[in-house]
Design a protein around this motif. Structure first.
Motif, PDB file in Angstrom:
ATOM      1  N   ASN A  53      -3.337  -1.861  -7.893  1.00  0.00           N
ATOM      2  CA  ASN A  53      -4.127  -2.555  -6.871  1.00  0.00           C
ATOM      3  C   ASN A  53      -4.433  -3.986  -7.279  1.00  0.00           C
ATOM      4  O   ASN A  53      -4.477  -4.888  -6.432  1.00  0.00           O
ATOM      5  CB  ASN A  53      -5.412  -1.783  -6.582  1.00  0.00           C
ATOM      6  CG  ASN A  53      -5.170  -0.594  -5.661  1.00  0.00           C
ATOM      7  OD1 ASN A  53      -4.758  -0.746  -4.521  1.00  0.00           O
ATOM      8  ND2 ASN A  53      -5.428   0.608  -6.168  1.00  0.00           N
ATOM      9  N   ARG A  61       0.836  -1.204   0.000  1.00  0.00           N
ATOM     10  CA  ARG A  61       0.000   0.000   0.000  1.00  0.00           C
ATOM     11  C   ARG A  61       0.875   1.260   0.000  1.00  0.00           C
ATOM     12  O   ARG A  61       0.587   2.244  -0.701  1.00  0.00           O
ATOM     13  CB  ARG A  61      -0.916   0.013   1.231  1.00  0.00           C
ATOM     14  CG  ARG A  61      -2.077  -0.966   1.166  1.00  0.00           C
ATOM     15  CD  ARG A  61      -2.825  -0.970   2.494  1.00  0.00           C
ATOM     16  NE  ARG A  61      -3.861  -1.979   2.516  1.00  0.00           N
ATOM     17  CZ  ARG A  61      -5.122  -1.759   2.146  1.00  0.00           C
ATOM     18  NH1 ARG A  61      -5.477  -0.561   1.704  1.00  0.00           N
ATOM     19  NH2 ARG A  61      -6.021  -2.727   2.208  1.00  0.00           N
ATOM     20  N   LYS A  84      -1.296  -5.885  -6.627  1.00  0.00           N
ATOM     21  CA  LYS A  84      -1.157  -6.142  -5.183  1.00  0.00           C
ATOM     22  C   LYS A  84      -2.036  -7.311  -4.749  1.00  0.00           C
ATOM     23  O   LYS A  84      -1.600  -8.196  -3.998  1.00  0.00           O
ATOM     24  CB  LYS A  84      -1.519  -4.885  -4.396  1.00  0.00           C
ATOM     25  CG  LYS A  84      -1.500  -5.079  -2.874  1.00  0.00           C
ATOM     26  CD  LYS A  84      -1.752  -3.795  -2.135  1.00  0.00           C
ATOM     27  CE  LYS A  84      -3.201  -3.378  -2.202  1.00  0.00           C
ATOM     28  NZ  LYS A  84      -4.047  -4.209  -1.316  1.00  0.00           N
TER      29      LYS A  84
END
Length: 389
Positions: free
Chosen positions: A338, A310, A341
């Motif tokens: 994202n 993050r 991730k």
């Protein structure tokens, strides 16, 4: 003192550990007999020590219960009780965000230091070795810990007048150390269990179950209330004791708030007595427990990787904005990062990150570190697609 709200009708406390209820009157009687039977149990004169973890949401009534137990337990012949209140031993500034190393916030470091202080005290208590009055310059937590012990009569001056202390109890009977904190992750409680296992101490935990809205209301009445958002977040993450999954949580009790003093609840006394009569064995290892240990370690690794990824995404987006990338492209970049991730964290959860993505040359002994390193490389490639046009 916080007044506990009445529980819903016909909702008696629920025990996780069968032995906590089965102990009954015999377990309660064992409290009085514990000191006399110490040598028969093979204690060899060693003071029996128990660690009792209180857990639950802020304002659930943990500190009220801790103070009640400290009043009640010494009424048993030879018994002693002390409280380690994390809110008092961890300074408020530890919870403020810092830029130097977001991966290891100050509050995590403070919790680690507090456990180290507790271990140092336990070792001195069990061996008779003296304790230094001053800790390392880098660990002011030791002075705070000693001050808490002195206030509760757990220290005496060592012979020789050299400023050192001896750990002691009021008598030769059992000493229960109550750890008063939220302990909302199982991994937090497991660290205390590992300490009990290392020194063959007794271990048990009491989870106070209280409605979220009730905790919010009580918290707002405090002189220094927490933000509502903090309690909401903790409620979404809290992990209750789970006997079916975690054999190490077998000595657990889940209690609802009530309008009577919880320390008078006989289930608590039975739990403490049962745990004392069955200290954790150092060689208690089995396949089921190893699986539970691995699950806790995996969850910790995922959390660590998630926080760092993050931060890396936030940093990448900040740099992209500085290069005047169009808003539509910024949105696409954020979505790609994202998504990347999420894929990496899922790989880490499944344990296949090293098999499918990492070359032998890049492998690290720490799975989270390996995943973060590779994520950083692939994230940089994605960012370059937008910034090097």
């Amino acid at each position: 003192m916080i007044k506990l709200n009445p529980a819903p009708p016909a909702a008696p406390p629920r025990a996780c550990a069968p032995q906590a209820q089965a102990a009954g009157a015999a377990a309660a009687a064992a409290l009085e007999a514990a000191a006399e039977n110490e040598d028969e149990r093979g204690g060899g004169g060693r003071v029996p020590v128990g660690l009792c973890v209180l857990c639950g949401l802020p304002a659930a009534g943990k500190s009220t219960l801790a103070r009640g137990l400290r009043r009640r337990l010494p009424q048993r012949p030879g018994w002693a009780c002390a409280i380690l209140t994390y809110d008092e031993l961890i300074p408020p500034e530890a919870f403020r965000p810092r830029e130097a190393d977001p991966a290891l916030p100050d509050w995590k470091q403070s919790r680690r230091e507090l456990l180290q202080c507790l271990e140092r005290f336990l070792r001195a208590l069990l061996t008779g070795d003296p304790l230094p009055a001053l800790g390392p310059a880098s660990q002011p937590a030791w002075e705070r810990f000693l001050a808490a012990c002195r206030r509760q009569g757990l220290l005496c001056s060592a012979e020789g007048g050299d400023g050192r202390y001896c750990a002691h109890t009021a008598g030769s009977g059992p000493l229960y150390i109550i750890l008063d904190d939220n302990f909302y992750y199982q991994s937090m409680r497991y660290e205390v269990f590992q300490l009990a296992r290392k020194y063959s101490l007794s271990y048990c935990q009491i989870f106070l179950e209280s409605p979220l809205e009730c905790c919010l209301q009580r918290n707002r009445l405090r002189s220094h209330p927490l933000p509502d958002q903090t309690i909401h977040l903790m409620a979404s993450k809290i992990e209750m004791p789970d006997l079916k999954k975690n054999a190490w949580e077998q000595n657990s009790l889940i209690l609802k708030s009530s309008d009577c003093p919880l320390e008078e609840n006989e289930q608590i006394i039975n739990l403490l007595a049962a745990a004392l009569e069955n200290p954790v064995k150092q060689n208690e290892e089995n396949t089921e427990q190893k699986e539970a240990d691995r699950a806790i370690c995996a969850a910790s690794a995922v959390h660590q990787a998630d926080q760092t990824c993050r931060r890396l995404i936030s940093q990448a987006m900040k740099e992209a904005r500085a290069k005047n990338i169009l808003p539509s492209e910024l949105k696409s970049l954020a979505e790609e990062l994202n998504k990347l991730k999420a894929e990496f964290l899922e790989d880490l959860r499944q344990g296949n990150h090293l098999k499918s993505k990492l070359s032998v040359r890049n492998q690290s002994s720490d799975p989270a570190t390996s995943v973060i390193s590779l994520f950083q490389l692939e994230a940089a490639n994605i960012v370059n697609k937008y910034t090097l046009k």
